[in-house]
Design an enzyme around this catalytic site. Structure first.
Site, mmCIF file in Angstrom:
data_model
loop_
_atom_site.group_PDB
_atom_site.id
_atom_site.type_symbol
_atom_site.label_atom_id
_atom_site.label_comp_id
_atom_site.label_asym_id
_atom_site.label_seq_id
_atom_site.Cartn_x
_atom_site.Cartn_y
_atom_site.Cartn_z
ATOM 1 N N ASP A 37 2.109 17.434 -26.375
ATOM 2 C CA ASP A 37 1.617 18.027 -25.096
ATOM 3 C C ASP A 37 0.195 18.680 -24.950
ATOM 4 O O ASP A 37 -0.162 19.008 -26.186
ATOM 5 C CB ASP A 37 2.679 19.254 -24.571
ATOM 6 C CG ASP A 37 2.976 20.278 -25.758
ATOM 7 O OD1 ASP A 37 3.055 19.918 -27.223
ATOM 8 O OD2 ASP A 37 3.005 21.451 -25.468
ATOM 9 N N GLU A 81 5.543 21.502 -27.337
ATOM 10 C CA GLU A 81 5.284 22.376 -28.420
ATOM 11 C C GLU A 81 4.548 23.740 -28.320
ATOM 12 O O GLU A 81 5.023 24.672 -28.731
ATOM 13 C CB GLU A 81 4.568 21.544 -29.671
ATOM 14 C CG GLU A 81 4.649 22.388 -30.884
ATOM 15 C CD GLU A 81 3.776 23.672 -31.106
ATOM 16 O OE1 GLU A 81 4.250 24.488 -31.656
ATOM 17 O OE2 GLU A 81 2.631 23.635 -30.590
ATOM 18 N N HIS A 83 -7.307 25.741 -29.209
ATOM 19 C CA HIS A 83 -7.006 26.389 -27.984
ATOM 20 C C HIS A 83 -8.363 26.934 -27.422
ATOM 21 O O HIS A 83 -8.131 27.925 -26.437
ATOM 22 C CB HIS A 83 -5.924 27.795 -28.271
ATOM 23 C CG HIS A 83 -4.434 27.361 -28.422
ATOM 24 N ND1 HIS A 83 -3.434 27.874 -28.185
ATOM 25 C CD2 HIS A 83 -4.089 26.266 -29.075
ATOM 26 C CE1 HIS A 83 -2.282 27.371 -28.628
ATOM 27 N NE2 HIS A 83 -2.614 26.029 -29.110
#
Ligand code: NI
Length: 395
Positions: free
Chosen positions: A79, A137, A363
């Protein structure tokens, strides 16, 4: 031992292209339909027994060997994240607001590469390899969903292996750590109920902002005064909301945040102290606190015996690498749910290349990895790890 290099050289361009294709088409948790379709089709091409829709969008592929032996599980996550990509590369995300900013595109491509390499050795495999491509996840739910759907049965794995490309480290640095490696994550919400009133007559109100402020301060005593300094943990208040006017004392204040710890016992200690601090502090100031705790993921705890088997396999395959054994990260990973039930290990494969500007953290909207270097390397390591269990020559 097996030398995978000729096969890797022949295939690596296709693996990198696959990673970039997945990067262009990121999908959020439990929406990995295109990704799962690509995975299932490739595993079926290779002649694996394929199950789809495991844990909603997860895929399992089983490579049956030629003779009896252990079942080795290889796990990859699929994901992406709700982030707008800011990289100006030709393989940048084509989906607005969604981005593979953690490297799960690479994990999927790497595991498929491992599946390709091992499928060519099927005649020599003693045992079987169970490839588990998990969804979701990033929200900490995919592994548990797949386990609930039977991912660890028929056949039950004897060992579970996973990896994460890791931009905190450069390409060539591998972290293979015994015991706790990544923290368990838990969320908390503390609602402080008081009695609202006019800002000019505070003595007639019970001020929840004052009580919540004291709670924020006292929560910082948990890590500094209740946890042994050689272990450590995290308590972060990340949200404080109360009131919406300059002259009104509100009736409630809400705090939220995250708890990280490497052992469930430490997590339980932190939570017990949090409840005590919140309730008694609120009470001392005439308010009442309600504490809600949610366990998001368990800590990632690696099996030392599994690592002892992998270490020489890695060193033989790639003597040029730096193998680190004392690395820990406060980030969380739901590989922990598989490792809670199956002995195994989760290792970090350094993926940054500062000279090329490929060193933004996970991220981040500019996150990217040195895929040309790390994808073939990670395939080689994971294939060597599996070989240490199911290919007699691999030891
Ligand atoms: Ni990740």
């Amino acid at each position: 031992m097996i030398d995978w290099k000729p096969e890797i050289r022949a295939r690596q361009a296709a693996w990198i292209a696959r990673r970039r294709d997945l990067h262009q088409h990121p999908e959020l948790a439990f929406q990995e339909v295109r990704t799962a379709g690509i995975v299932a089709a490739r595993l079926a091409d290779l002649g694996f027994e394929v199950q789809t829709g495991v844990g909603r969008t997860g895929v399992i592929g089983i490579l049956e060997g030629a003779s009896e032996g252990p079942t080795v599980m290889v796990r990859a996550d699929m994901d992406a994240l709700p982030i707008q990509e800011e990289n100006a590369v030709d393989y940048a995300s084509q989906t607005p607001g969604v981005m593979h900013a953690c490297g799960h595109d690479a994990h999927t491509a790497i595991a498929l590469g491992v599946a390709e390499l091992l499928s060519e050795r099927r005649d020599q495999i003693a045992g079987r390899v169970k490839f588990v491509f998990q969804p979701a996840e990033e929200i900490g739910q995919g592994a548990a969903a797949m386990i609930a759907d039977g991912a660890l049965r028929d056949p039950a794995p004897d060992v579970a292996l996973g990896l994460h490309t890791w931009n905190e480290s450069p390409v060539g640095r591998i972290a293979l750590v015994d015991g706790p490696m990544m923290a368990g994550a838990n969320d908390f919400t503390i609602t402080v109920h008081g009695r609202g009133g006019h800002g000019a007559v505070p003595h007639e109100a019970q001020d929840p902002i004052l009580a919540a402020s004291q709670i924020v301060n006292l929560l910082q005593s948990i890590v500094s005064r209740n946890i042994t300094p050689v272990e450590g943990g995290v308590v972060s208040v990340t949200y404080f909301h109360a009131g919406d006017s300059f002259n009104v004392i509100p009736s409630a204040a809400v705090l939220r945040g995250t708890i990280r710890a490497f052992r469930p016992e430490l997590r339980d200690l932190i939570e017990a102290r949090m409840r005590a601090i919140a309730t008694s502090t609120a009470e001392a100031l005439g308010c009442r606190a309600e504490v809600q705790l949610a366990h998001l993921t368990l800590p990632v705890i690696n099996d030392a015996d599994v690592n002892a088997r992998l270490r020489p396999a890695f060193a033989q395959a790639r003597p040029d690498l730096t193998l680190v054994s004392n690395y820990q990260a406060m980030m969380a990973e739901d590989m922990s749910y598989f490792l809670d039930q199956v002995p195994g290990t989760f290792f970090f494969v350094g993926s940054s290349n500062p000279a090329r500007g490929l060193d933004f953290p996970h991220h981040h909207p500019r996150f990217d990895i040195d895929d040309e270097a790390v994808v073939p390397l990670a395939v080689e390591l994971m294939a060597s790890a599996v070989a240490a269990y199911v290919l007699p020559d691999g030891e």
